[in-house]
Design a protein around this motif. Structure first.
Motif, PDB file in Angstrom:
ATOM      1  N   ALA A 112     -19.825  66.744  53.753  1.00 58.86           N
ATOM      2  CA  ALA A 112     -19.078  65.681  54.147  1.00 58.86           C
ATOM      3  C   ALA A 112     -17.455  65.997  53.791  1.00 58.86           C
ATOM      4  CB  ALA A 112     -19.561  64.555  53.667  1.00 58.86           C
ATOM      5  N   SER A 113     -17.042  66.188  52.675  1.00 62.95           N
ATOM      6  CA  SER A 113     -15.792  66.474  52.146  1.00 62.95           C
ATOM      7  C   SER A 113     -15.030  67.573  53.103  1.00 62.95           C
ATOM      8  CB  SER A 113     -15.562  66.887  50.752  1.00 62.95           C
ATOM      9  OG  SER A 113     -16.044  68.131  50.586  1.00 62.95           O
ATOM     10  N   VAL A 114     -15.686  68.527  53.123  1.00 64.79           N
ATOM     11  CA  VAL A 114     -15.024  69.663  54.208  1.00 64.79           C
ATOM     12  C   VAL A 114     -14.958  69.178  55.551  1.00 64.79           C
ATOM     13  CG1 VAL A 114     -15.571  71.851  55.127  1.00 64.79           C
ATOM     14  CG2 VAL A 114     -15.927  71.402  52.625  1.00 64.79           C
ATOM     15  N   VAL A 115     -15.804  68.461  56.211  1.00 61.88           N
ATOM     16  CA  VAL A 115     -15.645  68.036  57.531  1.00 61.88           C
ATOM     17  C   VAL A 115     -14.342  67.001  57.517  1.00 61.88           C
ATOM     18  CG1 VAL A 115     -16.846  66.825  59.296  1.00 61.88           C
ATOM     19  CG2 VAL A 115     -18.121  68.307  58.029  1.00 61.88           C
ATOM     20  N   TYR A 168     -11.395  74.564  52.967  1.00 62.50           N
ATOM     21  CA  TYR A 168     -11.331  73.101  53.010  1.00 62.50           C
ATOM     22  C   TYR A 168     -12.031  72.256  51.905  1.00 62.50           C
ATOM     23  CZ  TYR A 168      -9.376  73.664  57.801  1.00 62.50           C
ATOM     24  OH  TYR A 168      -8.600  74.020  58.768  1.00 62.50           O
ATOM     25  N   VAL A 169     -12.515  73.298  50.933  1.00 61.17           N
ATOM     26  CA  VAL A 169     -13.172  72.793  49.853  1.00 61.17           C
ATOM     27  C   VAL A 169     -11.969  72.523  48.683  1.00 61.17           C
ATOM     28  CG1 VAL A 169     -14.714  73.256  47.758  1.00 61.17           C
ATOM     29  CG2 VAL A 169     -15.158  74.041  50.036  1.00 61.17           C
ATOM     30  N   VAL A 197     -20.215  71.566  60.158  1.00 64.05           N
ATOM     31  CA  VAL A 197     -19.049  71.785  61.087  1.00 64.05           C
ATOM     32  C   VAL A 197     -17.731  71.865  60.371  1.00 64.05           C
ATOM     33  CG1 VAL A 197     -20.314  71.045  63.103  1.00 64.05           C
ATOM     34  CG2 VAL A 197     -18.578  69.613  61.836  1.00 64.05           C
ATOM     35  N   VAL A 198     -16.750  72.578  61.011  1.00 66.32           N
ATOM     36  CA  VAL A 198     -15.512  72.735  60.741  1.00 66.32           C
ATOM     37  C   VAL A 198     -14.522  72.366  61.773  1.00 66.32           C
ATOM     38  CG1 VAL A 198     -13.704  74.386  59.624  1.00 66.32           C
ATOM     39  CG2 VAL A 198     -15.843  74.347  58.417  1.00 66.32           C
ATOM     40  N   ILE A 199     -13.502  71.592  61.513  1.00 60.86           N
ATOM     41  CA  ILE A 199     -12.671  71.362  62.700  1.00 60.86           C
ATOM     42  C   ILE A 199     -11.371  71.975  62.337  1.00 60.86           C
ATOM     43  CG2 ILE A 199     -11.167  69.454  63.779  1.00 60.86           C
ATOM     44  CD1 ILE A 199     -14.560  68.437  62.189  1.00 60.86           C
ATOM     45  N   GLN A 200     -11.186  72.775  63.527  1.00 59.92           N
ATOM     46  CA  GLN A 200      -9.790  73.629  63.446  1.00 59.92           C
ATOM     47  C   GLN A 200      -8.732  73.472  64.201  1.00 59.92           C
ATOM     48  OE1 GLN A 200     -11.696  78.095  62.177  1.00 59.92           O
ATOM     49  NE2 GLN A 200     -11.974  77.535  64.391  1.00 59.92           N
ATOM     50  N   ARG A 201      -9.018  72.360  64.989  1.00 55.43           N
ATOM     51  CA  ARG A 201      -8.049  72.143  66.047  1.00 55.43           C
ATOM     52  C   ARG A 201      -7.864  70.553  66.295  1.00 55.43           C
ATOM     53  NH1 ARG A 201      -9.192  75.263  70.959  1.00 55.43           N
ATOM     54  NH2 ARG A 201      -9.966  73.510  72.165  1.00 55.43           N
ATOM     55  N   ASP A 202      -6.782  70.030  66.886  1.00 55.76           N
ATOM     56  CA  ASP A 202      -6.715  68.447  67.008  1.00 55.76           C
ATOM     57  C   ASP A 202      -7.677  68.116  68.036  1.00 55.76           C
ATOM     58  OD1 ASP A 202      -5.683  66.032  67.051  1.00 55.76           O
ATOM     59  OD2 ASP A 202      -4.695  66.400  68.839  1.00 55.76           O
ATOM     60  N   LEU A 203      -8.657  67.081  67.645  1.00 56.72           N
ATOM     61  CA  LEU A 203      -9.608  66.660  68.615  1.00 56.72           C
ATOM     62  C   LEU A 203      -9.288  65.456  69.331  1.00 56.72           C
ATOM     63  CD1 LEU A 203     -12.774  67.102  66.693  1.00 56.72           C
ATOM     64  CD2 LEU A 203     -11.814  68.844  67.975  1.00 56.72           C
ATOM     65  N   SER A 204      -8.029  65.006  69.307  1.00 57.08           N
ATOM     66  CA  SER A 204      -7.806  63.926  70.007  1.00 57.08           C
ATOM     67  C   SER A 204      -7.668  63.812  71.499  1.00 57.08           C
ATOM     68  CB  SER A 204      -6.189  63.290  69.852  1.00 57.08           C
ATOM     69  OG  SER A 204      -5.705  63.311  68.412  1.00 57.08           O
ATOM     70  N   PRO A 205      -7.513  65.101  72.042  1.00 61.34           N
ATOM     71  CA  PRO A 205      -7.719  65.014  73.723  1.00 61.34           C
ATOM     72  C   PRO A 205      -9.321  64.857  74.199  1.00 61.34           C
ATOM     73  CG  PRO A 205      -6.585  66.829  72.915  1.00 61.34           C
ATOM     74  CD  PRO A 205      -7.045  66.235  71.844  1.00 61.34           C
TER      75      PRO A 205
END
Length: 535
Positions: free
Chosen positions: A221-224, A519-520, A355-363
């Motif tokens: 959860a902390s990484v996500v 991201y840890v 999962v890992v987020i690598q890009r802005d998901l605002s769109p």
């Protein structure tokens, strides 16, 4: 001695040998077009050629000569057979060997046949016991089949060990959860309200970007959350709703209370804190958790009755992948109740904890779903034939009459893990009721409709409510496809470690783990003391 003779009419020329061979060549000469110059040239060529032919023929006919005594003799033995249309000894040997192997391939192997442990031992026994070619071939075949069986059994054992490793909790993560739980009871700062009272109205403010994460893994959860905030162009607009179970709640709350991700807003909530779940009776999910057949399927002996002779290691690995006990937990099924759990929200992004987020998901919040409920990546087409080749036939048992009647085996599947949900459209449908109906039918059929977790009933429930989105938003397979293209990983907005080889496990793929481990929070005292990713 070679003799040349002309016929009285000068119309033919005969070349013969005086050593008893028959006439070697007879040339007929056309009367009108014949010239003595042509005859002279022909005789001259034959005079050079024929001695070589005689010598070559003589050498070949000496079958009793075991070795070549000269280079010319060796040339004769090598070229003679093919020149005269005879079979070479090596060709005959290959032909005979093929016949023996073909015979041995269908022969029964005696049960009492004692096999050597290595090829060198086989050669030694062959030399000492003077085996014939057939006995040697039979023993070689028996040895190969024995080794193939041992390798196959070893592969299945390896897959089982990997399954146990994937479904167990690493001691580092277990240590982290215990330390954080203890901190919750002893440290007032670990129990601070999340979010702070003045930020509570933002939890239902639809001008913010709301993420929902359901997990009992604090580290995951902390990484996500960290990856989403660090990759966002508008982190101040992010609101995370982290849902966990009762036993993990204290540890999860402690982590985010002691490690804030400002300017993003974090809410941590246990299942026991949702009024709707407490008031609403959910008999289907209770049945799933308590059904004896279900528990045996997910927690029982996965080797017994598996018919390993009729399956491949890859098929067995695929079956084991879906035997994770998480598929019968309420946390995993909770996603189907998002509209009821968050009645004031209109649009949310649901994320799995691997999962890992690598890009802005605002769109994604600006994406027009065209009245559909679920924006998801389809998994039936793509460059990776293993990961992106999923249709309904990969999830459902179409020999079941109810499945065959209502579903199309070639219908394209889609992925859970990163979904944009339009909750306003969802509340106008019967998606939850459809999901629960099919879940109940599968239990009635003793789980013969499908064996997997939450995706199959969701594939049915969301039929007609799906809006496919660009595959670059969600890349799958990092938890089971070791050949995942690293360059494609770098370009994806969200990478998903679905599969057994999670990045926090020792069985995770080393070349894919850095995308997650960066991201840890390695500076955290608990992470260091629990030796996360070292144990």
């Amino acid at each position: 001695m070679m003799q040349l003779s002309f016929s009285p009419s000068m119309r033919s020329l005969t070349i013969s040998s005086s050593n008893g061979f028959a006439d070697l060549m007879k040339i007929k000469i056309a009367a009108r077009h014949f010239s003595y110059r042509t005859l002279f040239h022909a005789i001259l060529i034959l005079a050079f050629l024929l001695p070589f032919v005689f010598i070559l023929t003589a050498v070949v006919t000496l079958e009793s000569v075991p070795n070549c005594s000269s280079s010319l003799g060796c040339l004769g033995r090598r070229w003679g057979p093919s020149f005269l249309g005879r079979a070479d000894a090596s060709e005959r040997l290959v032909r005979d060997l093929y016949m023996i192997l073909n015979d041995v391939n269908t022969a029964a192997i005696p049960n009492d046949l004692e096999l050597p442990d290595s090829f060198s031992q086989l050669v030694l026994e062959m030399k000492n016991n003077q085996y014939d070619a057939r006995t040697f071939a039979l023993m070689l075949r028996a040895m190969m089949e024995k080794f193939e069986k041992e390798i196959r059994e070893s592969k299945f054992a390896e897959l089982m060990n990997k399954h146990f490793a994937a479904t167990s909790i690493p001691k580092g993560i277990h240590c982290l959860s215990l330390r954080l739980t203890d901190e919750y009871s002893s440290n007032v700062h670990a129990r601070v309200q999340l979010p702070s009272p003045e930020l509570l109205p933002l939890l239902s403010d639809n001008s913010y970007h709301h993420f929902i994460l359901s997990t009992d893994n604090v580290l995951a959860a902390s990484v996500v959350v960290a990856s989403a905030v660090q990759s966002s162009l508008k982190p101040e607009k992010i609101v995370f709703h982290v849902i966990t179970d009762k036993k993990t709640y204290s540890a999860m709350h402690s982590w985010f209370a002691l490690n804030p991700v400002s300017p993003a807003i974090i809410e941590v909530k246990g299942i026991h804190q949702f009024d709707w779940l407490m008031k609403e009776n959910i008999p289907v999910l209770e049945a799933v958790e308590n059904n004896k057949g279900v528990r045996t399927y997910y927690h029982g002996n996965h080797i017994a009755g598996a018919k390993l002779d009729d399956t491949t290691p890859r098929m067995f690995a695929s079956k084991l992948q879906w035997k994770s006990p998480k598929y019968i937990s309420l946390l995993n099924h909770l996603r189907i109740y998002i509209p009821e759990l968050f009645p004031n929200l209109e649009k949310v992004v649901f994320l799995d904890d691997d999962v890992v987020i690598q890009r802005d998901l605002s769109p994604l919040w600006e994406l027009d779903l065209g009245g559909k409920v679920n924006g998801a990546v389809e998994t039936c087409r793509g460059e990776d034939d293993w990961v992106m080749s999923k249709h309904f036939k990969n999830y459902f048992n179409f020999s079941n009459p109810l499945i065959a009647k209502h579903l199309d085996p070639d219908e394209c599947a889609w992925a859970y893990g990163m979904n944009i949900f339009d909750l306003r459209a969802w509340r106008k449908t019967g998606i939850r009721e459809t999901y629960e109906y099919w879940l109940k039918e599968n239990l009635k059929s003793n789980m013969t409709m499908w064996k997997l977790g939450t995706l199959p009933p969701a594939l049915i429930a969301f039929r007609g409510h799906l809006r496919p989105i660009d595959p670059s938003w969600h890349m799958l397979g990092l938890g089971y496809q070791i050949k995942t293209d690293v360059e494609s990983v770098k370009k994806a907005a969200v990478i998903h470690y679905n599969g057994q080889s999670k990045p926090w496990l020792q069985i995770g793929f080393d070349h894919l783990r850095p995308f997650w481990s960066k991201y840890v929070n390695h500076s955290n005292d608990f992470v260091r003391s629990c030796r996360i990713l070292e144990s």
